[in-house]
Design a protein around this motif. Structure first.
Motif, mmCIF file in Angstrom:
data_model
loop_
_atom_site.group_PDB
_atom_site.id
_atom_site.type_symbol
_atom_site.label_atom_id
_atom_site.label_comp_id
_atom_site.label_asym_id
_atom_site.label_seq_id
_atom_site.Cartn_x
_atom_site.Cartn_y
_atom_site.Cartn_z
ATOM 1 N N ASP A 1 0.853 -1.185 0.000
ATOM 2 C CA ASP A 1 0.000 0.000 0.000
ATOM 3 C C ASP A 1 0.891 1.238 0.000
ATOM 4 N N ASN A 2 0.542 2.221 -0.839
ATOM 5 C CA ASN A 2 1.352 3.438 -0.879
ATOM 6 C C ASN A 2 0.478 4.658 -1.108
ATOM 7 N N SER A 3 1.061 5.802 -0.865
ATOM 8 C CA SER A 3 0.302 7.047 -0.942
ATOM 9 C C SER A 3 0.169 7.528 -2.378
ATOM 10 N N ALA A 4 -1.030 7.943 -2.731
ATOM 11 C CA ALA A 4 -1.278 8.504 -4.055
ATOM 12 C C ALA A 4 -1.043 10.005 -4.096
ATOM 13 N N PRO B 1 5.377 1.848 12.473
ATOM 14 C CA PRO B 1 3.943 1.827 12.802
ATOM 15 C C PRO B 1 3.506 3.200 13.344
ATOM 16 N N LEU B 2 2.349 3.636 12.857
ATOM 17 C CA LEU B 2 1.875 4.967 13.227
ATOM 18 C C LEU B 2 1.355 4.967 14.663
ATOM 19 N N GLN B 3 1.891 5.868 15.471
ATOM 20 C CA GLN B 3 1.432 5.994 16.850
ATOM 21 C C GLN B 3 0.015 6.567 16.863
ATOM 22 N N PHE C 1 4.856 11.197 1.258
ATOM 23 C CA PHE C 1 4.992 11.699 -0.102
ATOM 24 C C PHE C 1 4.513 10.645 -1.099
ATOM 25 N N THR C 2 4.173 11.097 -2.285
ATOM 26 C CA THR C 2 3.610 10.210 -3.306
ATOM 27 C C THR C 2 4.506 8.997 -3.546
ATOM 28 N N GLY C 3 3.898 7.813 -3.481
ATOM 29 C CA GLY C 3 4.620 6.573 -3.707
ATOM 30 C C GLY C 3 5.226 5.958 -2.469
ATOM 31 N N ALA C 4 5.226 6.681 -1.352
ATOM 32 C CA ALA C 4 5.812 6.144 -0.119
ATOM 33 C C ALA C 4 4.872 5.109 0.498
ATOM 34 N N PRO C 5 5.416 4.066 1.128
ATOM 35 C CA PRO C 5 4.578 3.040 1.755
ATOM 36 C C PRO C 5 3.739 3.626 2.892
ATOM 37 N N ILE C 6 2.511 3.150 2.989
ATOM 38 C CA ILE C 6 1.629 3.564 4.087
ATOM 39 C C ILE C 6 2.127 2.890 5.374
ATOM 40 N N PRO C 7 2.337 3.648 6.439
ATOM 41 C CA PRO C 7 2.813 3.019 7.678
ATOM 42 C C PRO C 7 1.730 2.153 8.306
ATOM 43 N N PRO C 8 2.112 1.035 8.919
ATOM 44 C CA PRO C 8 1.108 0.204 9.598
ATOM 45 C C PRO C 8 0.311 1.037 10.594
#
Length: 402
Positions: A48-51, A83-85, A93-100
């Motif tokens: 999963d990544n950011s659009a 992991p997101l607190q 940023f665009t294309g970066a993996p979504i943090p758990p």
């Protein structure tokens, strides 16, 4: 005379896939035909990544617009976050993996960065917003490209996206090309003012060679063969020796100086002779041992049109392309053609600014200007007329020449 559709079906039944394949760099595979399915060894995107450029967060942490969250990390494309607190946001940023832990992204236009490493969000996010899901483009193990696909720049990019630096492609057809006719002269050999009476420049040789090369063929040019039976037989014998297809123009009619038919029959056999189409009636197909033979008319427009409608699909099928039918669209005729013909006609036309089609004034098979002026043909069935405003079937040259 054989109907065009029947003749094409018989031709394609003879066009068996050429033996042999080769591997080429994906960079160099434009226009080649894929010989094997390209199966993806990974999913695309891999995670999963950011659009969007913005902030990854939990929807549960933003009950209403205006919420302020501390920014706990920064994730650029090519890096992986933590992991997101809970109760925080991640600058992403665009294309970066979504943090758990994150389940949405808000674009930066909907956020305001504050002092002290905080961000104010001006919209309530929805789950999955601006997230590109892993495998949503290509699943692991999926066939990304099917065998028989004629590769375009888009397919090359797709192949690269699954890590394929090389591709297996069909062997290029080896085609021998020559013209017949004592009247033919090559440009550059004789100045226009010095042409002997009855002589003409050989235009067919130029567009046929270019068309074959656009279809991925290796072309051996055997030049101009004199209008003599023995010379024609010898040229055919030499051309057939090391080629998959022998393609000629001229000499396929029934005049005393047309030697292709008896020459082919002396070395092999003919299966097709004369097609119910205009332009292009004198068309021939046969075999010279293992080589296919195709004879085109000498008139340049006839040669051009029969190549596009008969030779082109045959050559593509030799390379394994499945769908070889010329694409067509329905357009309005801004002209009238009140005379019906016993043959199926292909009228050279040009699209106009009003979305209709204009007819080239001179539809003679010797007027090559019509093919340069026109951007396609209207497929006019035998026995039918065209009234101004009728909807007609248009076949684009751009589609056939690509």
């Amino acid at each position: 005379m054989k109907p065009l559709d029947q003749a094409l079906a018989e031709l394609l039944a003879q066009a068996t896939l050429l033996p042999g394949t080769e591997r080429v760099a994906t960079f160099d595979a434009d226009g080649r035909v894929l010989a094997q399915d390209a199966v993806s060894p990974l999913q695309v995107p891999p995670q999963d990544n950011s659009a969007m450029d913005g902030y990854a967060l939990r929807c549960a942490d933003v009950a209403q617009a205006g919420a302020v969250l501390p920014v706990s990390q920064r994730i650029a494309a090519g890096s992986a976050g933590h992991p997101l607190q809970p109760g925080t946001a991640a600058r992403i940023f665009t294309g970066a993996p979504i943090p758990p832990g994150a389940d949405a992204v808000l674009m930066q236009e909907d956020c305001t960065a504050l002092d002290g490493g905080q961000v104010r969000v001006h919209a309530v996010p929805q789950p999955g917003q601006w997230i590109r899901r892993a495998g949503e483009d290509i699943a692991l193990g999926a066939v990304a490209l099917q065998a028989g696909t004629r590769l375009t720049p888009a397919e090359l990019g797709l192949a690269a996206s699954i890590g394929l630096a090389q591709l297996p492609v069909a062997r290029r057809p080896r085609v021998a090309l020559f013209s017949t006719g004592d009247e033919l002269v090559m440009p550059g050999e004789v100045a226009p003012q010095d042409l002997r009476p009855g002589a003409i420049y050989n235009s067919n040789r130029f567009f046929l060679r270019a068309l074959l090369r656009r279809l991925g063929c290796e072309v051996a040019d055997f030049g101009i063969v004199p209008d003599r039976r023995e010379a024609t037989i010898e040229a055919l014998r030499q051309a057939a020796a090391a080629h998959d297809l022998v393609l000629t123009s001229g000499g396929v009619s029934v005049g005393e100086e047309d030697h292709i038919k008896p020459a082919v029959e002396s070395l092999g056999h003919l299966d097709l002779w004369q097609i119910a189409m205009k332009p292009g009636k004198p068309f021939a197909y046969g075999r010279l041992g293992a080589a296919h033979f195709m004879g085109l008319p000498g008139n340049p427009v006839s040669s051009f049109v029969t190549f596009l409608l008969l030779v082109r699909p045959f050559v593509l099928r030799l390379q394994g392309v499945h769908d070889v039918a010329p694409p067509s669209t329905s357009l309005r005729a801004d002209f009238a053609c009140p005379k019906a013909d016993t043959r199926r006609e292909f009228l050279r036309v040009q699209r106009n600014a009003e979305g209709g089609l204009d007819l080239f004034a001179n539809q003679s098979s010797g007027v090559l200007t019509s093919t340069a002026w026109g951007d396609g043909v209207v497929d006019k069935p035998a026995g039918q007329t065209i009234a101004q405003g009728d909807t007609v079937r248009f076949i684009s040259f751009a589609e056939l020449l690509s």
